[in-house]
Design a protein around this motif. Structure first.
Motif, mmCIF file in Angstrom:
data_model
loop_
_atom_site.group_PDB
_atom_site.id
_atom_site.type_symbol
_atom_site.label_atom_id
_atom_site.label_comp_id
_atom_site.label_asym_id
_atom_site.label_seq_id
_atom_site.Cartn_x
_atom_site.Cartn_y
_atom_site.Cartn_z
ATOM 1 N N UNK A 170 0.830 -1.198 0.000
ATOM 2 C CA UNK A 170 0.000 0.000 0.000
ATOM 3 C C UNK A 170 0.868 1.253 0.000
ATOM 4 N N UNK A 171 0.228 2.363 -0.378
ATOM 5 C CA UNK A 171 0.851 3.682 -0.324
ATOM 6 C C UNK A 171 -0.242 4.688 0.035
ATOM 7 N N UNK A 172 0.142 5.701 0.783
ATOM 8 C CA UNK A 172 -0.815 6.733 1.173
ATOM 9 C C UNK A 172 -0.855 7.821 0.102
ATOM 10 N N UNK A 173 -2.064 8.261 -0.231
ATOM 11 C CA UNK A 173 -2.216 9.385 -1.154
ATOM 12 C C UNK A 173 -1.888 10.643 -0.351
ATOM 13 N N UNK A 174 -0.672 11.156 -0.546
ATOM 14 C CA UNK A 174 -0.239 12.282 0.271
ATOM 15 C C UNK A 174 0.330 13.437 -0.543
#
Length: 117
Positions: A4-8
């Motif tokens: 996963x990756x955070x939308x940042x």
């Protein structure tokens, strides 16, 4: 576990990718090299950022083409959410990469001998 990756941000910073193997793969990309990623079920093209003027690598990837529209929309509406991320490979990309492995077969003599097969 699904990476996963955070939308940042409007880009993905490599240090934010939770999977060590994918993080290493992204770090190994040369400047401006592309990679196809599936993020939250959407497949799109991403491009490794250029190194800085001082030569230090910029540890991020930009969305390219239609993926830019998708990611920018998510950044506006879904900032802070974790989304799945994984590398995908299209058949065309695979064939281009595999053909580089067999350059010894890429000669005029071989083309003449085998062109009708």
């Amino acid at each position: 576990m699904v990476p996963q990756v955070k939308i940042s941000d409007i880009a993905i910073w490599i240090k934010h990718v939770e999977n060590p193997q994918l993080r290493a793969r992204l770090k190994a990309l040369p400047d401006e090299e592309f990679i196809n990623l599936e993020t939250d079920g959407v497949i799109g093209r991403w491009v490794r950022m250029k190194s800085g003027k001082d030569g230090r690598p910029t540890e991020g990837i930009w969305p390219d083409g239609n993926m830019k529209k998708v990611w920018n929309d998510w950044y506006k509406t879904r900032r802070g959410e974790l989304v799945s991320i994984r590398e995908v490979q299209f058949a065309d990309d695979y064939l281009v990469n595999v053909s580089k492995l067999f350059v010894e077969w890429d000669s005029p003599e071989d083309e003449e001998a085998f062109r009708d097969l």
